[in-house]
Design a protein around this motif. Structure first.
Motif, short mmCIF file in Angstrom:
data_model
loop_
_atom_site.label_atom_id
_atom_site.label_comp_id
_atom_site.label_asym_id
_atom_site.label_seq_id
_atom_site.Cartn_x
_atom_site.Cartn_y
_atom_site.Cartn_z
N PHE A 46 0.81 -1.23 0.00
CA PHE A 46 0.00 0.00 0.00
C PHE A 46 0.84 1.27 0.00
O PHE A 46 1.95 1.30 0.54
N GLU A 47 0.24 2.34 -0.57
CA GLU A 47 0.76 3.70 -0.43
C GLU A 47 -0.02 4.36 0.71
O GLU A 47 -1.14 3.93 1.02
N PHE A 48 0.52 5.45 1.23
CA PHE A 48 -0.15 6.11 2.38
C PHE A 48 -1.53 6.65 2.00
O PHE A 48 -2.37 6.87 2.86
N ASN A 49 -1.75 6.87 0.73
CA ASN A 49 -3.03 7.49 0.31
C ASN A 49 -3.85 6.58 -0.60
O ASN A 49 -4.63 7.07 -1.42
N ASP A 50 -3.66 5.26 -0.49
CA ASP A 50 -4.40 4.34 -1.36
C ASP A 50 -5.89 4.34 -1.04
O ASP A 50 -6.29 4.46 0.12
N ARG A 51 -6.68 4.20 -2.09
CA ARG A 51 -8.11 3.93 -1.90
C ARG A 51 -8.27 2.42 -2.12
O ARG A 51 -8.22 1.94 -3.25
N VAL A 145 -15.10 -16.59 -12.39
CA VAL A 145 -14.77 -15.62 -13.44
C VAL A 145 -15.64 -14.38 -13.33
O VAL A 145 -15.15 -13.25 -13.39
N LEU A 146 -16.94 -14.58 -13.12
CA LEU A 146 -17.86 -13.44 -13.06
C LEU A 146 -17.66 -12.61 -11.79
O LEU A 146 -17.83 -11.39 -11.80
N ARG A 147 -17.28 -13.26 -10.72
CA ARG A 147 -17.04 -12.55 -9.48
C ARG A 147 -15.81 -11.64 -9.60
O ARG A 147 -15.83 -10.49 -9.19
N ARG A 148 -14.76 -12.18 -10.23
CA ARG A 148 -13.54 -11.39 -10.39
C ARG A 148 -13.84 -10.15 -11.24
O ARG A 148 -13.38 -9.05 -10.97
N LYS A 149 -14.65 -10.36 -12.28
CA LYS A 149 -14.98 -9.24 -13.16
C LYS A 149 -15.81 -8.20 -12.41
O LYS A 149 -15.55 -6.99 -12.54
N ALA A 150 -16.77 -8.66 -11.60
CA ALA A 150 -17.62 -7.74 -10.85
C ALA A 150 -16.76 -6.90 -9.91
O ALA A 150 -16.92 -5.68 -9.81
N LEU A 151 -15.84 -7.57 -9.26
CA LEU A 151 -14.95 -6.90 -8.32
C LEU A 151 -14.13 -5.81 -9.01
O LEU A 151 -14.03 -4.67 -8.54
N ASN A 152 -13.58 -6.17 -10.16
CA ASN A 152 -12.82 -5.20 -10.96
C ASN A 152 -13.65 -3.99 -11.34
O ASN A 152 -13.20 -2.86 -11.24
N MET A 153 -14.86 -4.28 -11.82
CA MET A 153 -15.71 -3.19 -12.32
C MET A 153 -16.07 -2.22 -11.21
O MET A 153 -15.98 -1.00 -11.38
N VAL A 154 -16.47 -2.77 -10.07
CA VAL A 154 -16.89 -1.91 -8.96
C VAL A 154 -15.70 -1.14 -8.41
O VAL A 154 -15.81 0.04 -8.07
N ALA A 155 -14.57 -1.82 -8.31
CA ALA A 155 -13.37 -1.15 -7.80
C ALA A 155 -13.04 0.04 -8.70
O ALA A 155 -12.73 1.13 -8.23
N GLY A 159 -13.23 4.32 -7.97
CA GLY A 159 -11.96 5.03 -7.93
C GLY A 159 -10.90 4.37 -7.08
O GLY A 159 -9.94 5.02 -6.63
N ALA A 160 -11.02 3.05 -6.84
CA ALA A 160 -10.04 2.35 -6.02
C ALA A 160 -8.68 2.33 -6.71
O ALA A 160 -8.58 2.27 -7.94
#
Lengths: 309, 309
Positions: A46-51, A145-155, A159-160
Motif C-alpha cells: 500500500f501507499e499512504f493514500n491508497d483507496r 470468473v464473473l465474481r472477479r470481473k464484478a470486483l474489478n468493475m466496482v473497484a 476510484g479504487a
C-alpha cells in the motif's frame, strides 16, 4: 501450566508446530496482526493514500482481513477502505453472507458497496446454474470468473487504487499446486502477494493474508469473536482443490513447516517465471474493456454461453 | 472379451486410465519401448557413437532400462553400453542385487563394472551407518551422495560420454515436489530428462525412462520375465519421499493423468529456471575434482565427517 513462549506470563493455549512456539491468546492474536503488517511492508502493498477496495464475502478470511485492515488504516488518515460485497445470487446462502459482510463493515466504520450478478449480468448464479446444468462447466467455473470481473468493475467505478483480497497461505499454495497439476505453470506469473500489470487501466491486487495459515486465520476470527459465515456454498465442489488441500494438510501434519517452505518455493518460481521474456501482458477485453490475456475476456465468453443456452 | 485398443485383435489385460486405452500384453510392451525411443529422440539423448554408462542397481527400473537400451543399441553399431554396478556394501541385500545386475548385463552381452564404496572410500555403507549412527544424517544421505560420485568416477575412468540412469516419471515428479517442499526450487535446473553442465570434464546425464510411469515399468519388467530385486533396501527410510509418493498416487487414482500434467509443468518450470541469469555452473571439487556447486563436493564433505567420527 505451560506458559506462553512470547510473554512468558500467560498460559499457552495454542502450539504453533512449525515454529515450536506455544502461545497465549493475546500473543497469538498479536502475532497474526504483526505478520500481516510485515507482509504488507515486505511487498510494499500500500501507499499512504491508497483507496483500497477490499473484497468481502462474509467468510472467515475476508471478514478477518477487513478487521485487520481497518485497524491498520487508522494510522493512515489519507488512505481509505471500501468493502466490496458481490451478491452472486445464491438463495439461502448469499443473503446471510451479505448481511454479515455489511454488519462487519459498519462495525469498523467502513463504507461498503453491494453489487449483484443480476444487475451486472442479468442473471443470478442460481439462474446460471439452472440454464447451464446440461453444459460441461460447473457453476463454480462461472462464479469465479464473473465474481472477479464484478470486483474489478466496482473497484474501478469507485476510484479504487488497490484491490485487496483475503487469500491465505493455504489458498496460495493450493493454487500453485493446481496450476502445476493443470499443466499450466505460466499462470503462476499472475498469482502471488501482489500483482500489477502496469497498464494504466489495471488496478493492482494485493493479498495481505497470503502468509497466514488458513488454520490460524480461522482461530483469529474465533478468538476475536468476529461473526462470519461458516456454512459452505451449496455449489462448492472443487473436487480437485479439496484433494490437493487434503494432501497438503496431511503432509503438514506429519512434517510441520512444509506449507511455509512450499510457499517460499512458489515465490522463487514465480520470480523466475516473471523474469522470462516475452512477458504476458494483459489486454483490455474487446467487449467490456476489463483485463484479459486474450481478445475477449473469459467472463464475456461465459456470458455469451449463458445467453445462447 | 475386451479387445486391445491398439491391435483390435488380442484380449486387453491392462486399462491405461490416463489415456483410456485398453491394451494386450504385446501392445503394452511395445508402447513402453516406443515411449522410451520417443523420449530419447525428443531430448536428443544420444549420439550414434556414444559410450553409454548405464547405472544398474538391480531394481526393476534399472534392469528394464538395460534391457531396452540393449535392444535399441543393436541399431547403432558404433555406440556401446557398459553397466555400472555400485556396491555400497549392504550385507544381505546388495549381494543379491549385484548378482542380478551382473546376470542381466551378461544376458544382453553388455560389459559391466562393479565398483564398491569400500575400495573407493575405505568404508562400506554398513560401516558408515555404524560410525555415524549418533549423527544427524541418515545412511541414505551418505549413500545418495557417495553413489552419485562413484558413478561419475567410474564413468569417467571408462571413457563414457553419457551416463544413463533409470529414473521414471514418478521419481521425477517426486523429486520436483521435494525440491518445492524443501524450499529449494532452483535445484530443479539440474534435474530433468537431460542435464549437461557444458564443462569439458562433465559427463552429460540422460534419463530415458523419465516419461514412463513407475507402475508401467514394473509391469513391463514382470511381463518380460526380467529378474530384478524386489526387496527394499534395509536402510530405506525416505519418510518424506514416501509421503509425497502416496499423495501423488492418491491424486492420480482419483484424477488419472495428473502425473503427466504435473510432469509437463515441471518441464516448463525447469526451462524458466534454466533461462535465468546468472546460471549456476558446476565447479570441480578442490579435493577430488568431481562436479560440485561449491568448492568441496558434498561427497568429500561427508567423507570428512565419517573420518573424524
Amino acid at each position: 501450566m505451560v506458559k506462553c513462549t512470547i510473554c512468558g506470563v500467560r498460559e499457552a493455549f495454542y502450539a504453533r508446530l512449525y515454529s515450536g512456539e506455544k502461545l497465549c491468546a493475546k500473543c497469538f492474536l498479536e502475532s497474526i496482526e504483526y505478520k500481516v503488517r510485515a507482509t504488507i511492508a515486505k511487498h510494499k502493498m500500500f501507499e499512504f493514500n491508497d483507496r483500497i477496495a477490499v473484497a468481502v464475502s462474509g467468510g472467515k478470511d475476508s471478514v478477518s482481513l477487513l478487521h485487520i485492515l481497518a485497524k491498520i488504516e487508522k494510522d493512515f488518515p489519507r488512505a481509505s477502505l471500501n468493502a466490496i460485497i458481490v451478491d452472486e445470487g445464491i438463495k439461502g446462502y448469499r443473503d446471510e453472507a451479505i448481511e454479515i459482510a455489511a454488519e462487519n463493515s459498519a462495525k469498523h466504520g467502513v463504507t461498503y458497496t453491494v453489487i449483484s450478478f443480476k444487475e451486472l449480468y442479468g442473471f443470478t448464479l442460481d439462474e446460471i446454474a439452472e440454464i447451464t446444468k446440461s453444459g460441461d462447466l460447473t457453476p463454480c467455473s462461472y462464479c469465479g470468473v464473473l465474481r472477479r470481473k464484478a470486483l474489478n468493475m466496482v473497484a474501478k467505478r469507485s476510484g479504487a487504487t488497490k484491490i485487496a483480497t483475503a487469500h491465505n497461505l493455504d489458498d496460495e499454495i493450493q493454487t500453485f499446486m493446481l496450476n502445476i497439476i493443470h499443466g499450466d505453470p505460466m499462470r503462476i506469473a499472475r498469482t502471488g502477494p501482489t500483482y500489477n500489470d502496469e497498464e494504466p487501466w489495471f488496478i493492482p491486487r494485493v493479498k495481505p493474508l497470503c502468509e497466514v495459515l488458513e488454520k490460524e486465520i480461522t482461530l483469529y476470527a474465533y478468538l476475536k469473536g468476529i461473526r462470519f459465515q461458516e456454512s459452505p456454498c451449496p455449489y462448492a465442489s472443487a473436487a480437485l482443490r479439496n484433494d490437493v488441500r487434503n494432501a497438503l494438510n496431511r503432509l503438514e501434519e506429519k512434517h510441520p513447516g512444509i506449507k511455509y517452505t512450499i510457499y517460499g518455493s512458489t515465490e522463487k518460481i514465480r520470480e523466475a517465471i516473471r523474469e522470462r521474456k516475452p512477458k504476458i501482458h494483459l489486454n483490455q477485453c474487446a467487449v467490456c474493456g476489463e483485463p484479459t490475456t486474450g481478445e475477449i475476456c473469459q467472463a464475456c465468453q461465459l456470458l455469451q454461453k449463458i445467453n445462447v443456452h
